[in-house]
Design a protein around this motif. Structure first.
Motif, PDB file in Angstrom:
ATOM      1  N   LYS A 167     -51.850 -22.621  -8.659  1.00  0.00           N
ATOM      2  CA  LYS A 167     -52.063 -21.657  -9.749  1.00  0.00           C
ATOM      3  C   LYS A 167     -53.307 -22.040 -10.534  1.00  0.00           C
ATOM      4  O   LYS A 167     -54.114 -21.199 -10.920  1.00  0.00           O
ATOM      5  CB  LYS A 167     -50.839 -21.657 -10.682  1.00  0.00           C
ATOM      6  CG  LYS A 167     -49.605 -21.107  -9.995  1.00  0.00           C
ATOM      7  CD  LYS A 167     -48.703 -20.385 -10.995  1.00  0.00           C
ATOM      8  CE  LYS A 167     -47.492 -19.794 -10.310  1.00  0.00           C
ATOM      9  NZ  LYS A 167     -46.349 -20.714 -10.313  1.00  0.00           N
ATOM     10  N   LEU A 168     -53.444 -23.336 -10.770  1.00  0.00           N
ATOM     11  CA  LEU A 168     -54.597 -23.830 -11.520  1.00  0.00           C
ATOM     12  C   LEU A 168     -55.891 -23.554 -10.751  1.00  0.00           C
ATOM     13  O   LEU A 168     -56.914 -23.182 -11.328  1.00  0.00           O
ATOM     14  CB  LEU A 168     -54.421 -25.338 -11.734  1.00  0.00           C
ATOM     15  CG  LEU A 168     -55.519 -26.067 -12.497  1.00  0.00           C
ATOM     16  CD1 LEU A 168     -55.419 -25.747 -13.976  1.00  0.00           C
ATOM     17  CD2 LEU A 168     -55.428 -27.557 -12.268  1.00  0.00           C
ATOM     18  N   PHE A 204     -52.107 -21.870   0.791  1.00  0.00           N
ATOM     19  CA  PHE A 204     -50.652 -21.823   0.660  1.00  0.00           C
ATOM     20  C   PHE A 204     -50.085 -20.456   0.977  1.00  0.00           C
ATOM     21  O   PHE A 204     -48.937 -20.348   1.398  1.00  0.00           O
ATOM     22  CB  PHE A 204     -50.220 -22.271  -0.742  1.00  0.00           C
ATOM     23  CG  PHE A 204     -50.196 -23.758  -0.880  1.00  0.00           C
ATOM     24  CD1 PHE A 204     -51.368 -24.478  -0.967  1.00  0.00           C
ATOM     25  CD2 PHE A 204     -48.986 -24.438  -0.893  1.00  0.00           C
ATOM     26  CE1 PHE A 204     -51.333 -25.860  -1.065  1.00  0.00           C
ATOM     27  CE2 PHE A 204     -48.950 -25.816  -0.999  1.00  0.00           C
ATOM     28  CZ  PHE A 204     -50.117 -26.528  -1.087  1.00  0.00           C
ATOM     29  N   SER A 205     -50.865 -19.379   0.763  1.00  0.00           N
ATOM     30  CA  SER A 205     -50.338 -18.073   1.129  1.00  0.00           C
ATOM     31  C   SER A 205     -50.789 -17.677   2.534  1.00  0.00           C
ATOM     32  O   SER A 205     -50.009 -17.140   3.309  1.00  0.00           O
ATOM     33  CB  SER A 205     -50.744 -17.018   0.100  1.00  0.00           C
ATOM     34  OG  SER A 205     -52.127 -17.090  -0.156  1.00  0.00           O
ATOM     35  N   LEU A 249     -56.447 -32.330  -1.791  1.00  0.00           N
ATOM     36  CA  LEU A 249     -57.011 -31.912  -0.498  1.00  0.00           C
ATOM     37  C   LEU A 249     -56.497 -30.518  -0.127  1.00  0.00           C
ATOM     38  O   LEU A 249     -57.266 -29.628   0.224  1.00  0.00           O
ATOM     39  CB  LEU A 249     -56.644 -32.913   0.600  1.00  0.00           C
ATOM     40  CG  LEU A 249     -57.128 -32.515   1.993  1.00  0.00           C
ATOM     41  CD1 LEU A 249     -58.643 -32.602   2.081  1.00  0.00           C
ATOM     42  CD2 LEU A 249     -56.501 -33.355   3.078  1.00  0.00           C
ATOM     43  N   LEU A 250     -55.186 -30.324  -0.232  1.00  0.00           N
ATOM     44  CA  LEU A 250     -54.612 -29.052   0.195  1.00  0.00           C
ATOM     45  C   LEU A 250     -54.891 -27.937  -0.812  1.00  0.00           C
ATOM     46  O   LEU A 250     -55.112 -26.796  -0.435  1.00  0.00           O
ATOM     47  CB  LEU A 250     -53.094 -29.192   0.397  1.00  0.00           C
ATOM     48  CG  LEU A 250     -52.648 -30.073   1.554  1.00  0.00           C
ATOM     49  CD1 LEU A 250     -51.143 -30.237   1.549  1.00  0.00           C
ATOM     50  CD2 LEU A 250     -53.108 -29.483   2.878  1.00  0.00           C
ATOM     51  N   THR A 251     -54.872 -28.262  -2.112  1.00  0.00           N
ATOM     52  CA  THR A 251     -54.950 -27.187  -3.095  1.00  0.00           C
ATOM     53  C   THR A 251     -56.366 -26.872  -3.543  1.00  0.00           C
ATOM     54  O   THR A 251     -56.656 -25.759  -3.937  1.00  0.00           O
ATOM     55  CB  THR A 251     -54.115 -27.533  -4.340  1.00  0.00           C
ATOM     56  OG1 THR A 251     -54.580 -28.770  -4.863  1.00  0.00           O
ATOM     57  CG2 THR A 251     -52.649 -27.640  -3.998  1.00  0.00           C
ATOM     58  N   LEU A 300     -45.634 -30.434  -7.104  1.00  0.00           N
ATOM     59  CA  LEU A 300     -46.912 -30.360  -7.824  1.00  0.00           C
ATOM     60  C   LEU A 300     -47.898 -29.414  -7.155  1.00  0.00           C
ATOM     61  O   LEU A 300     -48.644 -28.705  -7.834  1.00  0.00           O
ATOM     62  CB  LEU A 300     -47.540 -31.747  -7.906  1.00  0.00           C
ATOM     63  CG  LEU A 300     -47.037 -32.635  -9.026  1.00  0.00           C
ATOM     64  CD1 LEU A 300     -47.776 -33.953  -9.000  1.00  0.00           C
ATOM     65  CD2 LEU A 300     -47.255 -31.946 -10.372  1.00  0.00           C
ATOM     66  N   ALA A 301     -47.895 -29.400  -5.821  1.00  0.00           N
ATOM     67  CA  ALA A 301     -48.907 -28.610  -5.117  1.00  0.00           C
ATOM     68  C   ALA A 301     -48.890 -27.140  -5.534  1.00  0.00           C
ATOM     69  O   ALA A 301     -49.932 -26.572  -5.850  1.00  0.00           O
ATOM     70  CB  ALA A 301     -48.755 -28.779  -3.612  1.00  0.00           C
TER      71      ALA A 301
END
Lengths: 502, 325
Positions: free
Chosen positions: A137-138, A349-350, A319-321, A131-132
């Protein structure tokens, strides 16, 4: 990059000896604090923040995540054997679990809690894995207007859900908002509420407030109560190998608990408590023998324990995204990211893919470690409860002081720590929840900055919040969340009066 | 990490031992210890500069013990206040600072300014890039300038903190283009990629940052670099300068090192010699290469003049923007 390739990379990171050690340390510590009532993951991570400031962030986050998962495992042990929840997410576990223990089925209760936690933790981690990246992208679609709407949504739920009394929750929230205003204004660089004190220009450190409220406040509160120990530990009886019947009765509640817990964790202010209650009542309703509930029904342990672990996994996704904390512990974790000058959000994430995927991979490993730590060793862990409380809280006080000082080598921070600590004590003493304060402090700063950024970009045109579709949708949801319960209560009251009249 | 420190100190010790013979012939520096203040939290640019300087000085062996002290807060003005206050007259203290501090002193209305320090040398710097999203209709700097002239408010700039280097560059570009600086629409973001996300998501029109921070996205085409704030083309970076495109602005986000006020000329020369030796060491050169820092070493009086000139320029632009009265 492909999700599986990233995950494999993550395992390469997580399986290095150092990171395995951090994971083991986190899970062990997590189990320990889970077992100890009153000491939760938010407090512990807040305490560890200054100590880990100079560590490699990947190792530190692997430890923190292991600790967060571990606290949920450990807390069930205390609930079952002591009838006192180690964490608020295990309140409902005590209902059936402690009865089971008194009936000589303690080992089975511990087993279904541990295995259920493992199943939920692992399924939840799988959900994060897939999901993350979608969330990422969202998240790029989120500009300042959308972020502000998201904060509004978070605010509507936070204060109402985190305490028993709305005025107290709101007071705590507003206190956090006020503390957040101190310092240099992000948009204009002007000092606000700094009273010409140079050290206040950089703002009040979230870590200082968190450690002060959670650790110092709690320690002072404990010291103020003469009788600190209560409750009787039920010795573990029975076999930890569940019978075929117990397995049969456990696996469905595990899966249903996971399905409830994960989305609640991911929702703003969903937290770990609500899904455990929902899971308990769902199991009671679905059970063929509802009369067993209250007399030691294993489903009532299996479901909620799975739900609280799945909720923890869910918390990590926003939290992460998005950089959105949906629980007090997540708020502290956000402070940890800030400490490393990392910004959780789509680019994490990148820009820090090693950290993120190493962290996710470590959650799989951590779950296995926790199953091993908790199942056969439950009896050993329980002995932690015999540590005298004065020593425990004395140690906490010492660590908070050392830790906060080492953060900036600033004596001013120490003074601040104890002022906040006294505030925390008073709040605890007069039953004000402290979590909304921390969340207000963090979200308030973010919400204000995003609000003003959105208005700067639109050159003062406030309609941006309603013309951007995502922002509008979020604001509508926030309004529904706010009005929904009021409407429901109003209708229920009306039905009552109609009934009474009829 | 511990092991690395251990090896580093072992190497430093060996070097010190090896070099002690040579040193006997050069004038001995009467320094047993040197403290370098990094007026920022660990991890940032100033901290990294202080630590690189620490290793470089230590590698020369002229000073027995070099320590770094972090005094974070308020764009470095907390550290500056300490340097000008309790460290006054001490000849074994240095502090890292930079262009950001020039702006912070003004916006924070700091009572202490860079005049309350003894300037030693500018060390390194980085040039800034102006970018637009890869999908933007603005293809060149000229397009951006035209839009800026037509309506300065319509160009929302995303960059770092208010009054910082990015903000100053936005102001300088607007001024050089003949646009109304007081209408500059600058949106400050806190560090760590927040501004990057806003530019990539198209939520602002243009973005400003140090080149290295956004290098990856520029190379991948997600961002289009319109210009770099260097005086001439930088080797290895395929971006035209602002100057060659008719916008007469150059700006380096420089980092420097200063000493406390109240030093004698001799004390100042001794510190200058220490820094000079450190900058010429292999240790320092390795760090510059590894971190991709541009060498902008400018010692002594030239640096003092630069600080004065930058102070005038920054004050003028921040007043124009309206951040400083």
């Amino acid at each position: 990059m492909d999700v599986l390739a990233s995950l494999l990379q993550g395992f390469a990171t997580a399986l290095t000896p150092m990171n395995l050690m951090w994971c083991l340390l986190g899970t062990t510590l997590g189990t320990a604090i889970g077992i100890l009532p009153g000491i939760g993951p938010a407090l512990t991570i807040a305490l560890l923040l200054p100590i880990t400031a100079k560590l490699d962030p990947t190792g530190a986050f692997i430890m923190f995540a292991g600790l967060y998962y571990g606290a949920m495992y450990g807390s069930s042990t205390t609930s079952i054997l002591l009838n006192t929840p180690g964490e608020s997410g295990s309140i409902i576990t005590a209902v059936e679990g402690n009865v089971m223990a008194k009936n000589g089925r303690g080992a089975a209760a511990l087993a279904t809690a541990a295995i259920g936690s493992f199943v939920a933790g692992t399924l939840g981690t799988i959900a994060i894995t897939f999901l993350a990246p979608l969330f990422v992208k969202l998240a790029l679609l989120f500009g300042p207007a959308e972020y502000f709407a998201l904060m509004v949504l978070a605010f509507t739920t936070v204060s109402a859900l985190l305490g028993s009394s709305l005025p107290r929750g709101l007071t705590s929230l507003l206190l956090g908002l006020a503390i957040g205003l101190v310092g240099t204004d992000v948009l204009t660089g002007q000092p606000r509420l700094t009273f010409d004190i140079l050290s206040l220009l950089r703002g009040i450190d979230i870590v200082v407030v968190a450690v002060g409220l959670f650790a110092v406040g709690e320690a002072l509160y404990m010291a103020s109560r003469p009788d600190m120990r209560a409750g009787e530990i039920v010795p573990i009886r029975g076999s930890i190998f569940m019978t075929a019947d117990e397995w049969r009765r456990s696996w469905k509640p595990w899966l249903r608990g996971t399905a409830l817990g994960f989305p609640f964790g991911a929702l703003p202010a969903g937290g770990t408590e609500i899904p455990t209650f929902l899971s308990y009542f769902l199991e009671k309703r679905m059970s063929k023998k509802p009369e067993e509930f209250g007399k030691g029904a294993i489903e009532g342990v299996a479901g909620p324990e799975a739900a609280n672990n799945a909720a923890v996994a869910g918390v990590l996704v926003p939290l992460l995204t998005l950089g959105l904390p949906t629980s007090a512990t997540a708020a502290i974790l956000l402070a940890a990211f800030e400490q490393y000058n990392l910004k959780p959000g789509p680019l994490l994430f990148s820009s820090s893919s090693t950290l993120v995927w190493g962290l996710i991979a470590s959650l799989y490993i951590g779950n296995v470690m926790l199953l091993i730590l908790n199942l056969p060793l439950a009896g050993l862990w329980v002995r932690l409860l015999s540590i005298p409380q004065p020593l425990l809280y004395g140690g906490i006080l010492l660590f908070s002081t050392l830790g906060v000082y080492s953060l900036n080598n600033s004596t001013f921070d120490l003074v601040l720590l104890f002022l906040v600590g006294i505030l925390g004590f008073l709040m605890r003493r007069y039953d004000f929840p402290v979590a909304p304060c921390i969340i207000g402090l963090i979200l308030g700063r973010l919400a204000e900055a995003q609000f003003r950024r959105a208005l700067t970009i639109s050159q003062g045109d406030a309609s941006v919040f309603f013309t951007h579709p995502l922002s509008l949708a979020l604001l509508i949801i926030a309004a529904l969340v706010f009005v929904g319960p009021l409407f429901y209560r109003w209708r229920a009251a009306k039905l009552q009066s109609v009934k009474a009249a009829g | 990490m511990n092991r690395r420190t251990l090896i580093a100190s072992a190497v430093a010790l060996l070097l010190a031992g090896g070099l002690s013979l040579n040193l006997a012939s050069t004038p001995a520096l009467a320094l047993d210890e040197l403290r370098i203040i990094a007026p920022a939290a660990p991890g940032g640019g100033w901290d990294q500069t202080a630590r690189a300087m620490q290793e470089a000085v230590q590698s020369g062996g002229a000073v027995k013990a070099v320590t770094v002290e972090n005094v974070p807060g308020a764009g470095g003005t907390v550290g500056l206040a300490q340097l000008a206050g309790q460290e006054q007259g001490k000849d074994n203290v240095l502090m890292v600072n930079g262009l950001v501090m020039v702006g912070a002193i003004l916006t924070n209305k700091s009572a202490v300014t860079l005049e309350n320090t003894t300037p030693i040398a500018r060390l390194t710097g980085e040039y800034e890039v102006i970018v637009v999203p890869g999908s933007s209709e603005l293809k060149t700097l000229a397009d951006l300038v035209a839009k800026l002239k037509a309506d300065p408010g319509a160009v929302a700039w995303g960059g770092g903190s208010a009054g910082g280097t990015d903000h100053i560059l936005a102001g300088l570009v607007a001024k050089a283009s003949g646009a109304d600086v007081s209408k500059l629409n600058y949106v400050p973001f806190s560090g760590g990629g927040e501004a990057l996300a806003a530019v990539m998501g198209g939520h602002v029109v243009a973005g400003i940052s140090g080149y290295s921070e956004w290098e990856g996205q520029i190379k991948s085409g997600e961002l289009r670099a319109l210009g770099i704030s260097a005086p001439e083309r930088v080797a290895g970076i395929d971006i035209p300068t602002l100057k060659e495109q008719g916008v007469d602005v150059e700006l380096a986000n420089w980092r420097a090192i200063v000493a406390p006020p109240g030093l004698t000329d001799e004390q100042k020369q001794a510190l200058l010699a220490t820094v000079d030796a450190a900058v010429k060491s292999d240790s320092w050169k390795k760090v510059l290469a590894a971190k991709n820092w541009t060498d902008l070493y400018l010692p002594g009086d030239d640096f003092t003049k630069l600080v004065a000139a930058e102070n005038v320029r920054v004050t003028e632009i921040l007043k124009g923007i309206g951040l400083v009265q």
